[in-house]
Design a protein around this motif. Structure first.
Motif, mmCIF file in Angstrom:
data_model
loop_
_atom_site.group_PDB
_atom_site.id
_atom_site.type_symbol
_atom_site.label_atom_id
_atom_site.label_comp_id
_atom_site.label_asym_id
_atom_site.label_seq_id
_atom_site.Cartn_x
_atom_site.Cartn_y
_atom_site.Cartn_z
ATOM 1 N N PRO A 1 -10.969 7.282 6.867
ATOM 2 C CA PRO A 1 -10.065 7.736 5.796
ATOM 3 C C PRO A 1 -9.356 9.025 6.195
ATOM 4 C CG PRO A 1 -12.198 7.111 4.913
ATOM 5 C CD PRO A 1 -12.344 7.098 6.396
ATOM 6 N N TYR B 1 -7.306 -1.092 5.308
ATOM 7 C CA TYR B 1 -6.437 0.031 4.949
ATOM 8 C C TYR B 1 -6.782 0.517 3.540
ATOM 9 C CZ TYR B 1 -2.193 2.791 4.418
ATOM 10 O OH TYR B 1 -1.321 3.812 4.217
ATOM 11 N N ASP B 2 -6.849 -0.437 2.645
ATOM 12 C CA ASP B 2 -7.379 -0.189 1.303
ATOM 13 C C ASP B 2 -8.032 -1.488 0.867
ATOM 14 O OD1 ASP B 2 -5.311 -1.883 0.485
ATOM 15 O OD2 ASP B 2 -3.996 -0.234 -0.085
ATOM 16 N N ASP B 3 -8.289 -1.653 -0.398
ATOM 17 C CA ASP B 3 -9.028 -2.838 -0.824
ATOM 18 C C ASP B 3 -8.231 -4.134 -0.672
ATOM 19 O OD1 ASP B 3 -11.208 -1.300 -1.478
ATOM 20 O OD2 ASP B 3 -10.497 -0.948 -3.527
ATOM 21 N N GLY C 1 -3.491 6.539 3.883
ATOM 22 C CA GLY C 1 -4.685 5.723 3.970
ATOM 23 C C GLY C 1 -5.697 6.114 5.014
ATOM 24 N N ARG D 1 -16.263 5.087 2.205
ATOM 25 C CA ARG D 1 -15.260 4.164 2.728
ATOM 26 C C ARG D 1 -15.662 3.701 4.110
ATOM 27 N NH1 ARG D 1 -9.192 5.698 1.728
ATOM 28 N NH2 ARG D 1 -9.074 3.549 2.462
ATOM 29 N N PRO E 1 0.823 -1.205 0.000
ATOM 30 C CA PRO E 1 0.000 0.000 0.000
ATOM 31 C C PRO E 1 0.857 1.254 0.000
ATOM 32 C CG PRO E 1 0.176 -0.839 2.217
ATOM 33 C CD PRO E 1 0.920 -1.808 1.326
ATOM 34 N N SER F 1 -14.957 -4.049 2.827
ATOM 35 C CA SER F 1 -13.805 -3.392 2.208
ATOM 36 C C SER F 1 -14.228 -2.056 1.605
ATOM 37 C CB SER F 1 -13.208 -4.302 1.129
ATOM 38 O OG SER F 1 -14.159 -4.538 0.104
ATOM 39 N N PRO F 2 -13.273 -1.154 1.398
ATOM 40 C CA PRO F 2 -13.626 0.172 0.880
ATOM 41 C C PRO F 2 -14.405 0.117 -0.433
ATOM 42 C CG PRO F 2 -11.398 0.183 1.698
ATOM 43 C CD PRO F 2 -11.850 -1.244 1.737
ATOM 44 N N ASP F 3 -14.083 -0.845 -1.296
ATOM 45 C CA ASP F 3 -14.809 -0.907 -2.561
ATOM 46 C C ASP F 3 -16.115 -1.689 -2.450
ATOM 47 O OD1 ASP F 3 -14.020 -3.527 -2.407
ATOM 48 O OD2 ASP F 3 -12.717 -3.484 -4.161
#
Lengths: 400, 173
Positions: free
Chosen positions: A387, A314-316, A75, A247, A70, A265-267
């Motif tokens: 975020p 943290y991210d996807d 993040g 998010r 990442p 997850s974020p997405d």
């Protein structure tokens, strides 16, 4: 009468301490000591080196490169840290209740004199709690306007709080198997609706999740492998929540033997479900099941070290976890001098919140120590991440 | 650990683990937490076994149990994973009264805050004098006495049907 009290206590302790002793404790102790030494060595290495190209184990089926590291420092940030969870203020009645909430406008942590602080995804409100059941002051929860400090108390309803993505509803989930759980409308805290959420998931997995439209639905796992041992989760799971900008945002109620939150997850394509199981000779093990957020299809499993809990995504492709220090072994300190245990004040151990970013193999890519208060944060019972975008951070100390 | 230390540690655990587990059960009020607590304490003990084997390893383990339990998150103090929804039955004059009292007090002990249960365990289960408890907790004896008083007050509040109206006098073992 003193003998009566003593006898009653003896009877109580006799009842409390009855039961068999598990076999092989010495073997387990030696293994655990070895694992802890290995973990300390690995943790030290992780602090000085960024692992690249981590291997994806078991977590599958993606078109993008999920093993890519990442982008650090952009993040997420620690949004709030509560020094006590609802109802626990009486544990140290002589100490002030102290929680911290990040002011998104200034980038400074502000003190909130309540327990159980859970900010809303839009950052305007927070669930707060006070009360001391043992002192005859019933626990209560309310909705605080963070701009004015005004609290609207929720009459007759308490529970672990989870915000809907739109910040207009929240779920108060009673820790007693899913009964007496309520959805509270922020516009009218006195108005609540009883809801049914899944009970202890000791059978094929069912998890409640907040959908992006702020409704609650139950995700049933498809293809989850049978558990190798029984799972001692005795309380229902909380819906994970989404944060500002779509998010995620999540609250971890630290230290409970169950990690209650499945986290989207974020997405929005996957859900990480914290699980625990009891191994016959190695104690409690923690791991995450990754499920398809839409179908519940099983995607894989990520094993976590002892004393580690999920905080959020943290991210996807990467997750944020938190070490739960255990006693004076926290932060790698041994606490021993010549075989004598040395007492280390809690404040020294708990002064910061240490967060870790892990890839899907479970490897730690980097860590961040965050001290939200000017003084030591005695305990961070509950933390919230969000975020990092849009918050003033001239020193670069908020995001990680 | 060399072979001798390993064998020695195994013998110690075999001999003392029942008593140590009972202490852990009293401290936590919960079996799985107790086993976890004891494992953690034994794991730290084995790392220093060569130094403490000739001293008082059992005292070392007990101190580790207490301190690790105190340092656990206060979230555990509420024992949310073991709620007791039903009130215990009232004790009566029948032969099962003692068992009823035990169940009632045990349930109340489980509901107490972590620190209350710890000081009550040290005082009334381990039967330690205040001064010794103060050493284990690294605080003043007066602090221990006030904590005991507060813990008993909460215990009484949790068992309103029991006559727990006065604090027992301290005895030294």
């Amino acid at each position: 009468m003193s003998e009566h009290l003593r006898d009653a206590l003896r009877a109580g302790f006799t009842e409390l301490t009855a039961g068999p002793v598990p076999a092989g404790l010495d073997v387990v102790a030696v293994r655990q000591a070895r694992r802890r030494l290995a973990a300390q060595a690995a943790g030290t290495a992780a602090l000085v080196a960024v692992v690249t190209a981590g291997t994806v184990v078991g977590v599958g089926a993606a078109t993008r490169d999920r093993s890519a590291p990442p982008a650090a420092g952009t993040g997420v940030m620690l949004l709030a840290a509560a020094s006590c969870e609802p109802g626990s203020s009486y544990d140290r009645p002589d100490e002030p209740i102290r929680s911290y909430v990040l002011d998104r406008r200034t980038g400074r942590y502000e003190t909130v004199g309540y327990c159980g602080v859970v900010p809303s995804p839009d950052g305007r409100l927070a669930v707060v709690a006070d009360g001391d059941p043992s002192a005859g002051r019933p626990e209560r929860q309310g909705i605080m306007d963070l701009a004015t400090g005004r609290v609207r108390w929720i009459p007759g309803r308490t529970g672990a709080a989870s915000w809907a993505p739109n910040s207009r509803r929240l779920l108060l989930l009673a820790p007693d198997g899913g009964t007496r759980s309520y959805v509270v409308e922020v516009s009218d805290p006195a108005s609540s609706t009883e809801v049914t959420v899944p009970g202890p998931p000791d059978r094929p997995i069912e998890v409640p999740v907040w959908r992006s439209d702020s409704t609650i639905s139950v995700l049933r796992c498809r293809g989850c492998p049978p558990e190798p041992s029984r799972i001692p989760i005795e309380t229902p799971l909380l819906p994970g929540a989404y944060g500002a900008g779509g998010r995620h945002q999540v609250v971890v109620i630290a230290g409970r033997p169950w990690s209650p939150l499945p986290i989207t997850s974020p997405d929005g394509t996957e859900v990480a479900v914290p699980r625990k199981m009891v191994r016959k000779v190695q104690g409690v093990a923690s791991y995450l099941q990754i499920l398809d957020a839409r179908t519940g299809a099983y995607r894989g499993r990520i094993d976590l070290p002892d004393q580690t809990e999920l905080v959020g995504w943290y991210d996807d492709d990467h997750l944020v976890t938190r070490q739960i220090p255990s006693g004076d072994e926290a932060n790698g300190t041994s606490g021993d001098q010549d075989g004598t245990l040395v007492w280390e004040p809690l404040d020294h151990v708990w002064g910061v919140v240490r967060l870790e970013v892990r890839d899907r193999s479970g490897s730690v890519l980097h860590t961040a120590d965050i001290s939200p208060g000017r003084g030591p944060l005695e305990l961070a019972e509950m933390i919230t991440i969000a975020p990092a975008g849009g918050v003033p951070d001239p020193d670069g100390r908020l995001g990680f | 650990l060399n072979a001798d230390d390993r064998a020695d540690f195994g013998a110690f655990v075999a001999a003392r683990s029942p008593a140590l587990l009972r202490t852990a059960l009293a401290l936590t009020g919960h079996r799985e937490q107790a086993e976890d607590l004891l494992q953690t304490a034994l794991a730290r003990t084995v790392r220093h076994w060569s130094r403490i084997r000739d001293g008082n390893p059992e005292a070392y383990v007990r101190t580790a149990l207490v301190r690790n339990q105190l340092n656990r998150r206060r979230g555990l103090a509420r024992n949310p994973e073991t709620p007791t929804a039903d009130l215990p039955e009232r004790p009566g004059a029948d032969p099962t009264a003692a068992a009823d009292i035990g169940l009632m007090v045990a349930a109340a002990l489980r509901r107490l805050p972590n620190r209350d249960r710890v000081v009550l365990t040290l005082r009334f289960y381990e039967d330690l004098p205040t001064d010794e408890i103060a050493k284990i907790l690294d605080c003043a004896p007066g602090t221990v006495r006030s904590q005991l008083s507060r813990a008993l007050q909460r215990l009484r509040a949790a068992c309103p049907d029991l006559d727990l109206t006065s604090e027992p006098e301290e005895t030294h073992r």
